[in-house]
Design an enzyme around this catalytic site. Sequence first.
Site, PDB file in Angstrom:
ATOM      1  N   ASP A  17       0.817  -1.220   0.000  1.00 44.77           N
ATOM      2  CA  ASP A  17       0.000   0.000   0.000  1.00 44.77           C
ATOM      3  C   ASP A  17       0.850   1.269   0.000  1.00 44.77           C
ATOM      4  OD1 ASP A  17      -2.080  -1.913   0.475  1.00 44.77           O
ATOM      5  OD2 ASP A  17      -1.757  -1.724   2.630  1.00 44.77           O
TER       6      ASP A  17
ATOM      7  N   GLU B  95     -11.628   0.136  -2.995  1.00 40.02           N
ATOM      8  CA  GLU B  95     -10.741   0.678  -1.964  1.00 40.02           C
ATOM      9  C   GLU B  95      -9.583   1.409  -2.634  1.00 40.02           C
ATOM     10  OE1 GLU B  95      -9.374  -2.691   0.272  1.00 40.02           O
ATOM     11  OE2 GLU B  95      -8.315  -3.586  -1.424  1.00 40.02           O
TER      12      GLU B  95
END
Length: 344
Positions: A31, A244
């Site tokens: 991420d 997301e």
Amino acid sequence: MPEDSIQHIDFEDLNRRAISRPLVSHIYTADPSAHVFNGKIYIYPSHDVDAGEAFDDLGSHFAMEDYHVISMDSITSEAVDNGVALHVNDVPWAERQMWAPDAHEKNGKYYLFFPAKDYEGIFRIGVATSDFPVGPFIPQSEPIKDSFSIDPAVFKDADGSYYMYFGGLWGGQLQRWREGKFNAAEPESPVAHLPADNEPALCAKVAKLTDDLLQFAEEPRDLIILDENGEPLLAGDNDRRFFEASWMHYYQGKYYFSYSTGDTHFVCYATADNPYGPFTYQGRILNPVVGWTSHHSICEVEGKWYLFYHDSSLSKGVTHLRSIKVAELKHDAEGKIQTIEPYG
């Protein structure tokens, strides 16, 4: 890439074909939120660990507990791990699962924005501050008031305003906030409370931040993504709808909102004329990587644009043990982003 196909992968061949290598290999990182501060690249990833949690669709196996900041002097230089910048034990309100963070800078102070589950099992978004881009970061004693869900991404506009984009489905709990408060019913089902396939998809959220970057300056609003006919994407449009991993960048007069489609494993983007939208779907940035998730950031470095992303190639497909990577990203003459094939 679907989990059931991992066992059939020849990882030696895949790593030969990969367009990039892990930036760090001594720990697992995912991420990546990348920024350039004072001419240097700083990457704010989550720190993957194997905590022994069983794999489930709520993401329980993503049991991260701290953040490390990775720095690079240039896009081709060695990536340096600057150690622990913030640990969950230092955050009074947070109990577990420090998922994907972001960071930004204002007036010489650095802000780390991060999601974590509180002691009621609800994801909130917190802020921690430092005088240095690598930390250590000192957290606020409470999360952002009225914050919820996951994956904060903070964008600084040309007028000096800062906006937070956030939200995530399934384990990210966004679907549990459809009525404006947390719905605790059916806690073991990641798909409970989702819209029907023929209903508009759930949206990422956007809110301007206060001048001190510590709170929302307004109630978060929906970031609506429209299809080619000007209609909101539907919940059943799994190849295009938001799941997301919000990110925002600005290029030649347009705001580019990019995101992951989650269970279909694409990174896609949409564009608008303002930071609130509505945005119009444009296409794919990144095709599926090894591992279940895709999560990225886009950063300009010395006049070129780069996609920071992750895959599970180093761990040979272990979904929750990922490694951050970087590849050049190109906009064509019309501003369209060329789709990246992660393995050539």
